[in-house]
Design an enzyme around this catalytic site. Structure first.
Site, mmCIF file in Angstrom:
data_model
loop_
_atom_site.group_PDB
_atom_site.id
_atom_site.type_symbol
_atom_site.label_atom_id
_atom_site.label_comp_id
_atom_site.label_asym_id
_atom_site.label_seq_id
_atom_site.Cartn_x
_atom_site.Cartn_y
_atom_site.Cartn_z
ATOM 1 N N ASP A 2 -1.543 13.629 -5.965
ATOM 2 C CA ASP A 2 -2.862 13.392 -5.589
ATOM 3 C C ASP A 2 -3.417 14.379 -4.686
ATOM 4 O O ASP A 2 -4.676 14.925 -5.031
ATOM 5 C CB ASP A 2 -2.689 12.115 -4.587
ATOM 6 C CG ASP A 2 -2.250 10.923 -5.323
ATOM 7 O OD1 ASP A 2 -1.240 10.740 -5.316
ATOM 8 O OD2 ASP A 2 -2.883 10.143 -5.573
ATOM 9 N N GLN A 59 0.807 26.625 -5.541
ATOM 10 C CA GLN A 59 0.442 26.229 -6.723
ATOM 11 C C GLN A 59 0.402 27.220 -7.796
ATOM 12 O O GLN A 59 0.552 27.024 -8.882
ATOM 13 C CB GLN A 59 -1.254 25.603 -6.713
ATOM 14 C CG GLN A 59 -1.333 24.185 -5.977
ATOM 15 C CD GLN A 59 -2.268 23.438 -6.124
ATOM 16 O OE1 GLN A 59 -3.497 24.199 -6.067
ATOM 17 N NE2 GLN A 59 -2.410 21.971 -6.455
ATOM 18 N N ARG A 118 6.408 16.143 -13.459
ATOM 19 C CA ARG A 118 6.138 14.632 -13.084
ATOM 20 C C ARG A 118 4.761 14.255 -12.548
ATOM 21 O O ARG A 118 4.088 15.193 -12.562
ATOM 22 C CB ARG A 118 7.027 14.153 -11.850
ATOM 23 C CG ARG A 118 6.794 14.764 -10.441
ATOM 24 C CD ARG A 118 7.611 14.450 -9.273
ATOM 25 N NE ARG A 118 6.938 14.546 -8.073
ATOM 26 C CZ ARG A 118 7.470 14.501 -6.815
ATOM 27 N NH1 ARG A 118 8.995 14.564 -6.894
ATOM 28 N NH2 ARG A 118 6.800 14.368 -5.820
ATOM 29 N N GLU A 135 0.767 13.842 -11.998
ATOM 30 C CA GLU A 135 -0.124 14.198 -12.638
ATOM 31 C C GLU A 135 -0.449 15.621 -12.618
ATOM 32 O O GLU A 135 -0.710 16.343 -13.513
ATOM 33 C CB GLU A 135 -1.377 13.418 -11.960
ATOM 34 C CG GLU A 135 -2.824 13.673 -12.705
ATOM 35 C CD GLU A 135 -3.994 12.488 -12.732
ATOM 36 O OE1 GLU A 135 -4.976 13.134 -12.738
ATOM 37 O OE2 GLU A 135 -3.315 11.526 -12.764
ATOM 38 N N ASP A 136 -0.346 16.160 -11.449
ATOM 39 C CA ASP A 136 -0.626 17.719 -11.177
ATOM 40 C C ASP A 136 0.338 18.434 -12.117
ATOM 41 O O ASP A 136 -0.527 19.371 -12.837
ATOM 42 C CB ASP A 136 -0.642 18.003 -9.976
ATOM 43 C CG ASP A 136 -1.425 19.625 -9.453
ATOM 44 O OD1 ASP A 136 -2.356 19.802 -10.143
ATOM 45 O OD2 ASP A 136 -0.551 20.440 -9.084
ATOM 46 N N SER A 137 1.394 18.431 -12.029
ATOM 47 C CA SER A 137 2.267 19.222 -12.585
ATOM 48 C C SER A 137 2.233 19.042 -14.169
ATOM 49 O O SER A 137 2.700 19.815 -15.011
ATOM 50 C CB SER A 137 3.793 19.253 -12.164
ATOM 51 O OG SER A 137 4.287 17.778 -12.252
#
Length: 378
Positions: free
Chosen positions: A16, A252, A268, A270-272
């Site tokens: 998130d 990041q 895993r 959302e972001d990655s």
């Protein structure tokens, strides 16, 4: 409209806040938007934003105002545009400051499920206010995917340049004994993933494997696999064909470099997941586990969309490994079958990256959508 408030509740640990921080940076640098980012857990956020001082309730980092959001927060005004990330629910005291002229966006989770297109850009009423639903997605009938304008070019440069990769790994104090025959894999997963199965399959591989693991909650399971009580950042572990290196939790920017440097990426949430797509390499995605196996519906919808057009043998190998990884039992044969199709999967992943990058990105779509709402005075 150039004044946005973004609200973020840290639910999926890094997913998130990872999405919200990337979105805030892109809106600021590429669109000149003034951003206040409200975060309910500065401690976790600091792992992604190392300059963050958790003792300060408000601070400016990379020209973005970051503010603590908790029961003691006293809001002084509502921004022109309010982005409520992932249905985090705006506080009542903030809602009381909002007027019909404020634009309220509910930024939803990413999904490839077919219903997303029909719900994107819909709205609902809450008293005098209107809440607009903005859905990320994989088609042009959705809000698109979060993507900075230079990320594809940057990743391609790293992927094509062994020296850039070596320099990056050297900065992480990693041994430089990997040869061109070594398969490089990054591993970022939830703790309930079948890590023992995967590591055993890697160790039994025909080729040498270097596995890079950023420090998260999976380290105790990895330690047990190698017969250790615990392991920490900087350790290098070996079993048969597998060499595993424990990395610090990466920024990041450095995580993007790691993805671009590896041959296969386990990701895993959302972001990655999105970042693995832009790396242009084969990847295995583990969705956030939900009740009633809803996450498996989400996984299968993505696999159907992403692997459309892939050679059938390679497509089946990719789907099978994804499914076994998500169902928490990975066999050596599933892993070997995936590696046996890696050449085809490499070519296909690069093609899919290019195809998805040809669509407008989420931040651009979002700004255009907001300006249309403002113009129409919705």
């Amino acid at each position: 409209m150039k004044n946005y408030d973004v609200f973020c509740k840290v639910v999926d640990n890094f997913g998130d806040i990872g999405v919200c921080w990337r979105l805030a940076k892109q809106l600021r640098t590429e669109d000149g938007i003034s951003i206040r980012l409200w975060i309910d857990d500065l401690y976790i956020a600091r792992q992604l934003i190392p300059a963050l001082d958790i003792t300060k309730r408000i601070q400016t980092i990379e020209d973005i105002t970051i503010a603590a959001w908790d029961a003691d927060t006293a809001f002084d005004r509502a921004a022109e545009v309010i982005i409520e990330a992932f249905g985090c629910e705006l506080p009542e005291s903030y809602l009381a400051l909002m007027q019909p002229g404020n634009i309220w966006i509910n930024l939803e989770y990413l999904s490839a499920e077919p219903w997303v297109e029909g719900f994107h850009a819909q709205h609902s009423k809450r008293g005098k206010l209107t809440r607009h639903f903005f859905f990320p997605g994989f088609t042009q009938a959705t809000g698109g995917l979060l993507r900075e304008h230079d990320i594809i070019e940057n990743n391609q440069k790293i992927a094509a340049d062994q020296q850039l990769q070596s320099d990056f790994l050297r900065q992480l104090n990693l041994p430089q004994d990997q040869d061109s025959a070594t398969l490089k894999i990054s591993l970022f997963s939830y703790p309930h993933a079948p890590l023992n199965d995967l590591l055993a399959a890697m160790a039994a591989s025909a080729e040498k494997i270097c596995c890079y693991v950023p420090a998260t909650g999976i380290l105790p399971t990895i330690a047990a696999f190698f017969g250790r009580v615990s392991i920490g950042v900087g350790e290098h572990l070996h079993r048969n064909k597998l060499s595993l290196h424990v990395l610090p939790f990466l920024s990041q920017t450095d995580y993007d470099k790691l993805l671009a440097s590896c041959d296969i990426n386990f990701v895993r949430g959302e972001d990655s997941w999105i970042r693995a797509i832009w790396a242009g390499k084969p990847f295995i995605w583990q969705p956030y586990r939900q009740t009633e196996d809803t996450h498996l519906v989400k996984l299968n919808a993505f696999l159907d969309v992403f692997y459309t057009g892939c050679a059938e043998t390679a497509r089946q190998a990719a789907i099978h490994l994804h499914s076994t990884w998500a169902s928490e039992q990975v066999s050596v044969s599933a892993w070997q079958d995936y590696l046996g199709n890696i050449g085809t999967l490499e070519t296909f992943a690069a093609q899919q990256t290019s195809a998805l990058a040809s669509q407008p990105d989420l931040a651009t779509n979002l700004v255009i959508y907001i300006e249309k709402l403002h113009h129409n005075n919705i």
